[in-house]
Motif scaffolding. Structure first.
Motif, PDB file in Angstrom:
ATOM      1  N   ALA A   1       8.756   7.634  -4.881  1.00  0.00           N
ATOM      2  CA  ALA A   1       8.033   8.495  -3.951  1.00  0.00           C
ATOM      3  C   ALA A   1       6.584   8.018  -3.849  1.00  0.00           C
ATOM      4  CB  ALA A   1       8.083   9.941  -4.433  1.00  0.00           C
ATOM      5  N   GLY A   2       6.094   7.939  -2.625  1.00  0.00           N
ATOM      6  CA  GLY A   2       4.761   7.423  -2.359  1.00  0.00           C
ATOM      7  C   GLY A   2       4.749   5.995  -1.875  1.00  0.00           C
ATOM      8  N   ASP A   3       5.857   5.259  -2.085  1.00  0.00           N
ATOM      9  CA  ASP A   3       5.938   3.864  -1.656  1.00  0.00           C
ATOM     10  C   ASP A   3       6.261   3.777  -0.167  1.00  0.00           C
ATOM     11  OD1 ASP A   3       5.577   3.238  -4.303  1.00  0.00           O
ATOM     12  OD2 ASP A   3       7.633   2.548  -4.645  1.00  0.00           O
ATOM     13  N   ARG A   4       5.892   2.636   0.435  1.00  0.00           N
ATOM     14  CA  ARG A   4       6.386   2.311   1.766  1.00  0.00           C
ATOM     15  C   ARG A   4       7.903   2.217   1.686  1.00  0.00           C
ATOM     16  NH1 ARG A   4       8.122  -2.639   2.526  1.00  0.00           N
ATOM     17  NH2 ARG A   4       8.802  -3.280   4.614  1.00  0.00           N
ATOM     18  N   ALA A   5       8.599   2.804   2.654  1.00  0.00           N
ATOM     19  CA  ALA A   5      10.060   2.753   2.689  1.00  0.00           C
ATOM     20  C   ALA A   5      10.487   1.397   3.239  1.00  0.00           C
ATOM     21  CB  ALA A   5      10.605   3.874   3.564  1.00  0.00           C
ATOM     22  N   PRO A   6      11.106   0.548   2.420  1.00  0.00           N
ATOM     23  CA  PRO A   6      11.501  -0.778   2.899  1.00  0.00           C
ATOM     24  C   PRO A   6      12.597  -0.690   3.956  1.00  0.00           C
ATOM     25  CG  PRO A   6      11.470  -0.679   0.486  1.00  0.00           C
ATOM     26  CD  PRO A   6      11.385   0.732   0.986  1.00  0.00           C
ATOM     27  N   ASP A   7      12.713  -1.755   4.707  1.00  0.00           N
ATOM     28  CA  ASP A   7      13.817  -1.876   5.652  1.00  0.00           C
ATOM     29  C   ASP A   7      15.110  -2.117   4.874  1.00  0.00           C
ATOM     30  OD1 ASP A   7      15.075  -1.958   8.086  1.00  0.00           O
ATOM     31  OD2 ASP A   7      14.338  -3.936   8.654  1.00  0.00           O
ATOM     32  N   GLY A   8      16.220  -2.049   5.544  1.00  0.00           N
ATOM     33  CA  GLY A   8      17.524  -2.255   4.943  1.00  0.00           C
ATOM     34  C   GLY A   8      18.583  -1.856   5.948  1.00  0.00           C
ATOM     35  N   THR A   9      19.821  -1.857   5.527  1.00  0.00           N
ATOM     36  CA  THR A   9      20.925  -1.492   6.410  1.00  0.00           C
ATOM     37  C   THR A   9      21.840  -0.506   5.709  1.00  0.00           C
ATOM     38  OG1 THR A   9      20.858  -3.673   7.460  1.00  0.00           O
ATOM     39  CG2 THR A   9      22.837  -2.363   7.812  1.00  0.00           C
TER      40      THR A   9
ATOM     41  N   ASP B   1       5.447   8.524   8.903  1.00  0.00           N
ATOM     42  CA  ASP B   1       4.694   7.272   8.871  1.00  0.00           C
ATOM     43  C   ASP B   1       5.335   6.233   7.966  1.00  0.00           C
ATOM     44  OD1 ASP B   1       4.111   8.616   6.523  1.00  0.00           O
ATOM     45  OD2 ASP B   1       1.961   8.236   6.588  1.00  0.00           O
ATOM     46  N   GLY B   2       6.606   6.436   7.593  1.00  0.00           N
ATOM     47  CA  GLY B   2       7.346   5.391   6.896  1.00  0.00           C
ATOM     48  C   GLY B   2       7.114   5.293   5.407  1.00  0.00           C
ATOM     49  N   TYR B   3       6.615   6.348   4.777  1.00  0.00           N
ATOM     50  CA  TYR B   3       6.445   6.375   3.323  1.00  0.00           C
ATOM     51  C   TYR B   3       7.378   7.425   2.725  1.00  0.00           C
ATOM     52  CZ  TYR B   3       2.441   3.385   3.978  1.00  0.00           C
ATOM     53  OH  TYR B   3       1.648   2.315   4.309  1.00  0.00           O
TER      54      TYR B   3
ATOM     55  N   LEU C   1       0.837  -1.194   0.000  1.00  0.00           N
ATOM     56  CA  LEU C   1       0.000   0.000   0.000  1.00  0.00           C
ATOM     57  C   LEU C   1       0.873   1.245   0.000  1.00  0.00           C
ATOM     58  CD1 LEU C   1      -2.736  -0.993   2.600  1.00  0.00           C
ATOM     59  CD2 LEU C   1      -2.750  -1.297   0.119  1.00  0.00           C
ATOM     60  N   GLY C   2       0.411   2.306  -0.659  1.00  0.00           N
ATOM     61  CA  GLY C   2       1.204   3.526  -0.715  1.00  0.00           C
ATOM     62  C   GLY C   2       0.393   4.712  -1.171  1.00  0.00           C
ATOM     63  N   TYR C   3       1.087   5.817  -1.442  1.00  0.00           N
ATOM     64  CA  TYR C   3       0.444   7.093  -1.749  1.00  0.00           C
ATOM     65  C   TYR C   3       1.087   7.775  -2.957  1.00  0.00           C
ATOM     66  CZ  TYR C   3      -1.029   6.326   3.106  1.00  0.00           C
ATOM     67  OH  TYR C   3      -1.531   5.784   4.266  1.00  0.00           O
ATOM     68  N   ARG C   4       1.325   7.037  -4.012  1.00  0.00           N
ATOM     69  CA  ARG C   4       1.981   7.628  -5.184  1.00  0.00           C
ATOM     70  C   ARG C   4       1.185   8.775  -5.797  1.00  0.00           C
ATOM     71  NH1 ARG C   4       4.780   2.882  -8.931  1.00  0.00           N
ATOM     72  NH2 ARG C   4       6.257   2.102  -7.347  1.00  0.00           N
ATOM     73  N   GLU C   5      -0.140   8.729  -5.681  1.00  0.00           N
ATOM     74  CA  GLU C   5      -0.977   9.764  -6.308  1.00  0.00           C
ATOM     75  C   GLU C   5      -1.255  10.940  -5.389  1.00  0.00           C
ATOM     76  OE1 GLU C   5      -1.535   9.329  -9.485  1.00  0.00           O
ATOM     77  OE2 GLU C   5      -0.495   7.401  -9.284  1.00  0.00           O
ATOM     78  N   SER C   6      -0.724  10.920  -4.180  1.00  0.00           N
ATOM     79  CA  SER C   6      -1.011  11.974  -3.216  1.00  0.00           C
ATOM     80  C   SER C   6      -0.381  13.303  -3.611  1.00  0.00           C
ATOM     81  CB  SER C   6      -0.482  11.567  -1.837  1.00  0.00           C
ATOM     82  OG  SER C   6      -0.523  12.651  -0.928  1.00  0.00           O
ATOM     83  N   SER C   7      -1.037  14.389  -3.232  1.00  0.00           N
ATOM     84  CA  SER C   7      -0.461  15.717  -3.464  1.00  0.00           C
ATOM     85  C   SER C   7       0.770  15.956  -2.593  1.00  0.00           C
ATOM     86  CB  SER C   7      -1.510  16.797  -3.182  1.00  0.00           C
ATOM     87  OG  SER C   7      -1.941  16.752  -1.828  1.00  0.00           O
ATOM     88  N   LEU C   8       0.993  15.119  -1.583  1.00  0.00           N
ATOM     89  CA  LEU C   8       2.203  15.227  -0.762  1.00  0.00           C
ATOM     90  C   LEU C   8       3.394  14.511  -1.380  1.00  0.00           C
ATOM     91  CD1 LEU C   8       1.061  14.676   2.939  1.00  0.00           C
ATOM     92  CD2 LEU C   8       1.760  16.808   1.836  1.00  0.00           C
TER      93      LEU C   8
END
Length: 468
Positions: free
Chosen positions: A381-389, A436-438, A361-368
């Motif tokens: 931009a708009g995607d959930r930010a995946p984990d990583g190192t 919120d991690g996006y 789930l994400g917000y690619r179409e958001s005005s933000l």
């Protein structure tokens, strides 16, 4: 009495929002019509994305301590087991998604953990406070209660369930459809004669069934039943015993205790609006659904998580009030998609697994959302930010807290935590991660970042450390 935010309803939505606001220093009060927390197991699935949210809010370990994995389903006919299968398609964990399996947690256990975390942060719940109406003006909202008292708040959030009194008071409509004409019953019971390693299913005639699922962290089973059309569910202990005797080989006396019971008819409905002036709708007050696929409670938590940082930004960090308009813009389409998904799972058209874990789930179409790269990589931009190192730092650890995070560049801007690189899995570029991690903004370099923050009216917090 004046508070920044009045939250109506102490379910998962209201408690999650209360936690997020408390850690941001926002003066919020949760009010609950009933005299205690919800006593049943109804929403028992905690999806992987919600586990990430609970990790950020500091309560994942408490949730995991009272939950467990979903057991396989085993089917019974004539007193014999005739088959076994997993509830969800398995998804392999990787660095970007450390949680891929849903947790099973009785809803009352989830709410206990949420309540404990809220009070730990100094938040409060006032039980036995039933709202009867509200009035709002340009500066705030006056809420009226059944005991004759009133309370004024700068904003109100209705998290008071599918029969929301606040939604009705606002005159907001809720359009929808019947998902299944049959009556359903759900209950928490103690049962003798079944192992606790399986979700036991007992098919009946004409697509009716009874299920008994052991609830981790309790001695109970959750009973679920689809009954014949025209049946009036009997929620008494005797009624539950008769139901078990009719569908299983156990006999009614196998039921030794009834803790809680409820009936419903699955329906999918979406509120026409999620915001009316200074009042917001969240959780079941904004969307009702079939429980199939474990989407409702999780979508409600996502509502709270989306709204919490925005209210905090406006009330504490000087962000433009228009930022709050993006709550409905972002969450209503996601809720609509959840309703379609839950209905599809209920009708057997969608499998539980990748489609239901909520990691996509994400917000690619958001005005933000601003994607400024000519050739975006895997993470946009708009995607959930995946984990990583990055340089030995786990990203979910870096994201934890109410701050923004910049990956791929250094910054001295207040309220931003920065890491000089992004994981290779993100692709090339610089990424600004929302609280919120996006991914809110992505660019080839950090040029344009300040313009993004200014143009959207955002002001990351400068009055507290980024690790708060």
């Amino acid at each position: 009495m004046l508070v920044d935010v009045l939250i109506v309803g102490a379910g998962p939505t209201g408690l999650t929002l209360g936690i997020d606001l408390a850690r941001r220093g926002v003066d919020a009060l949760v009010v609950e019509r009933d005299g205690r927390l919800f006593p049943g197991s109804r929403g028992k699935g905690i999806q992987p994305r919600t586990q990430e949210v609970f990790d950020d809010l500091g309560l994942l370990e408490a949730i995991r301590a009272v939950g467990g994995p979903y057991p396989n389903r085993t089917v019974w006919r004539g007193g014999e087991r005739v088959g076994e299968q997993p509830v969800f398609d398995r998804i392999e964990a990787d660095e970007g998604a450390p949680y891929t399996e849903p947790l099973m947690v009785a809803q009352w256990r989830t709410q206990e953990a949420l309540y404990a975390r809220l009070t730990e942060l100094g938040g409060k719940v006032a039980f036995g406070r039933e709202p009867t109406g509200l009035d709002q003006d340009a500066d705030g909202v006056r809420a009226r209660f059944a005991d004759g008292t009133t309370l004024r708040a700068r904003y109100v959030v209705a998290a008071d369930g599918g029969r929301s009194a606040i939604r009705r008071a606002l005159g907001v409509g809720m359009a929808g459809e019947t998902v299944d004409p049959a009556p359903f019953l759900v209950a928490d019971v103690r049962v003798r004669g079944l192992d606790r390693n399986h979700w036991h299913m007992f098919p009946g005639p004409d697509d009716t069934y009874l299920g008994l699922c052991p609830l981790p962290g309790t001695d109970d089973f959750q009973l679920q039943a689809r009954l014949p059309q025209g049946t009036e569910p009997d929620l008494s202990a005797d009624g539950i015993r008769k139901l078990v005797a009719a569908y299983t080989h156990l006999g009614g006396d196998a039921v030794t205790r009834l803790r809680w019971a409820s009936d419903f008819r699955p329906r999918a409905a979406l509120a026409d609006r999620f915001r009316v002036g200074r009042v917001f709708l969240a959780g079941d007050a904004a969307h009702v659904h079939s429980p199939a696929g474990g989407q409702g409670l999780n979508t409600s938590v996502q509502d709270a998580y989306n709204l919490g940082w925005k209210l905090g930004a406006v009330l504490r960090d000087g962000a433009a009030e228009a930022l709050l308009d993006t709550y409905e813009e972002e969450r209503r389409p996601n809720a609509a998609a959840m309703l379609d998904l839950s209905t599809g799972v209920h009708r057997g058209e969608v499998r539980r697994g990748k489609a239901t874990v909520q990691l996509d789930l994400g917000y690619r179409e958001s005005s933000l959302t601003r994607e400024t790269r000519a050739h975006p990589g895997p993470v946009r931009a708009g995607d959930r930010a995946p984990d990583g190192t990055v340089n030995g730092v786990r990203l979910l650890d870096a994201f934890r807290g109410p701050h923004w995070t910049l990956l791929g560049a250094q910054t001295t801007a207040g309220g931003l935590r920065s890491l000089p690189a992004a994981p290779e899995s993100y692709g090339p570029g610089v990424f600004l991660i929302r609280p919120d991690g996006y991914v809110g903004w992505a660019g080839e370099t950090a040029r344009g970042l300040r313009a993004y923050l200014s143009g959207t009216g955002l002001r990351p917090a400068t009055n507290r450390p980024a690790t708060a």
